[in-house]
Design an enzyme around this catalytic site. Structure first.
Site: not given
Ligand code: SAH
Length: 459
Positions: A74, A80, A161, A335, A383, A410
């Site tokens: 790029c 960037c 991009c 969630e 997650d 992540c």
């Molecule tokens: N598993 C999903 C999203 C993961 S991202 C997927 O793969 O698409 C992490 C998520 O955790 C987000 O949606 C965020 O809103 C949520 N989150 C953040 N803090 C939280 C908490 N204390 N309890 C429950 N969910 C939460």
């Protein structure tokens, strides 16, 4: 006291990399961070900043290049703020990510003998993003729509991009031209004035459907019908054009209100066999190809037989829950964002999934409550966002002792911290698999299988 002074030129060996992909070296045992070099290189740098415990250098010349060094594809790479690993070849970037996970698990997690597999990369690590968000601004007579420069809010007008879908580039170009030709105002962050703030696109990789969202500080764009005609005329895959109203003085890109100016208010896409309706505000993983790889790994680690009760904590719009539901007796998704839970329920309905239930709330509140009511999970998938799991969640998992925990992360640092807690609480880390969801950036996603030691035979 630092012996290093600003503006000095030094020759240093790069002996490590930060988690952001910067090179690390030493001058008389004083740490220096430099953008651009690769571990193993000898480089000439100029000191541009000196702090108490470290200095920052600017790369002047690579004296002994690494075999991994390559020319960035790029032309805007240096300026960037988007990518940070384009100066090394893709394999080297993957190795960097694998090492990052390994090092964190060893150093922060204190786990020495854990097997960390090599990161799973993409066959074609280009044009992988299904969502683009271009800030728009005026610089004297020029309208720019592109990306923010590194550590700044100056907009770089990227023509193409390499990690975006090519349709997004075309939308960007058409809207930018329309703004210029018609004298439409653009938003000024400092004054809080002007109309067009961001151009956002969402592209369904499997469906081919495209959504264009124009984020504006107002409720209409002069000549918006003409713009819609032009967009749809040039790009017939566009199924939805939406104005998103954001009148606040904020860095948050999207406002709450959407006004449809063409077509539908959602587009459709698929992950695996599951169908999702995506609206401007809904969360959807940005690399749909690797998302499928990641979820399949999580499903493999969950080893479901159809008899299990499964928790999917931090479930977002329920994507992982749906994947698990086909092989589990019952899935509970938790969630905190109510809109995401509503999407999750709708996604379950659209896909005919009847054994998934979604609960709004913080995992650290909901899970201890469910546990005290006697609900038990055989398998738990988490997650969490970058900050990792709250200790109350981890403590409940230790008390509940599910047979398996599948941790999707992540952020390798908080992952390692949480694995340490769970390992001390009686879980064994069995496998660690990094997955490259964001090629050319320093981000890495990881999926981990843990088994309850007391139930090891059944894991
Ligand atoms: N598993 C999903 C999203 C993961 S991202 C997927 O793969 O698409 C992490 C998520 O955790 C987000 O949606 C965020 O809103 C949520 N989150 C953040 N803090 C939280 C908490 N204390 N309890 C429950 N969910 C939460």
């Amino acid at each position: 006291m630092a012996l290093v002074k600003k503006n000095e030129v030094h020759t240093i060996d790069i002996t490590g990399m930060t988690h952001e992909g910067q090179g690390v070296g030493r001058i008389d045992n004083f740490t220096v961070f430099v953008d651009g070099p690769i571990e193993g290189e000898k480089v000439e740098i100029k000191i541009i900043k000196v702090n108490k415990s470290y200095a920052v250098g600017k790369l002047l010349k690579v004296l002994e290049p690494s075999g991994d060094r390559t020319e960035p594809f790029c032309p805007s790479y240096k300026r960037c703020g988007g990518c940070s690993l384009q100066h090394m070849n893709y394999e080297a970037g993957l190795k960097f990510k694998t090492n990052l996970v390994r090092e964190n698990i060893r150093r922060i997690g204190g786990l020495e003998d854990v097997v960390v597999h090599d990161a799973i990369g993409m066959e074609q690590p280009l044009n992988y993003r299904n969502k683009a968000q271009y800030p728009v601004g005026r610089y004297k007579d020029e309208v720019r729509a592109g990306f923010y420069a590194k550590k700044s809010h100056e907009i770089i007008d990227c023509l193409t991009c390499g990690i975006q879908n090519s349709v997004s580039d075309r939308v960007r170009a058409i809207v930018r031209e329309f703004i210029m030709e018609n004298g439409v105002t653009t938003y000024d962050e400092i004054k809080g004035e002007g109309l067009v703030r961001h151009i956002m696109t969402r592209v369904g990789f499997k469906s081919g459907e495209v959504m264009v969202v124009l984020v504006i500080n107002g409720r209409s764009i002069p000549g918006q019908e003409k713009l819609a005609d032009k967009l749809v005329g040039d790009i017939p895959q566009i199924k939805s054009i939406v104005l998103n109203v954001n009148r606040k003085k904020t860095n948050v890109i999207l406002g709450d209100e959407n006004i449809v100016v063409y077509g539908r208010d959602t587009i459709t896409d698929y992950i695996g066999e599951f169908k999702f309706n995506i609206s401007p505000l809904s969360f959807f993983q940005v690399n749909p190809i690797q998302t499928e790889v990641l979820y399949r790994k999580a499903l493999e680690y969950a080893q479901l037989t159809g008899e299990e009760t499964v928790f999917d904590l931090y479930c977002g719009i329920g994507t992982i829950s749906l994947f698990l539901s086909k092989k589990a007796k019952m899935v509970y998704g938790v969630e905190v964002v109510e809109a995401a839970v509503n999407d999750a329920k709708e996604n379950a309905r659209v896909n005919g999934v009847e054994n998934a239930e979604f609960i709004v709330g913080e995992a650290e509140e909901v899970i201890p409550q469910m546990y005290s009511r006697g609900v038990r999970a055989d398998v738990v998938v988490v997650d969490p966002p970058r900050k990792g799991c709250d200790e109350a969640v981890l403590k409940t998992l230790v008390d509940m002792e599910p047979r398996r925990i599948v941790y999707v992360s992540c952020n390798p640092a908080t992952l390692a911290r949480d694995l340490k807690y769970l390992a001390e609480g009686g879980f064994e880390v069995r496998e660690v698999q990094p997955v490259d969801m964001f090629p050319w950036t320093a981000h890495v996603e990881t999926v981990v299988l843990m088994c309850a030691s007391s139930k090891a035979g059944k894991c």
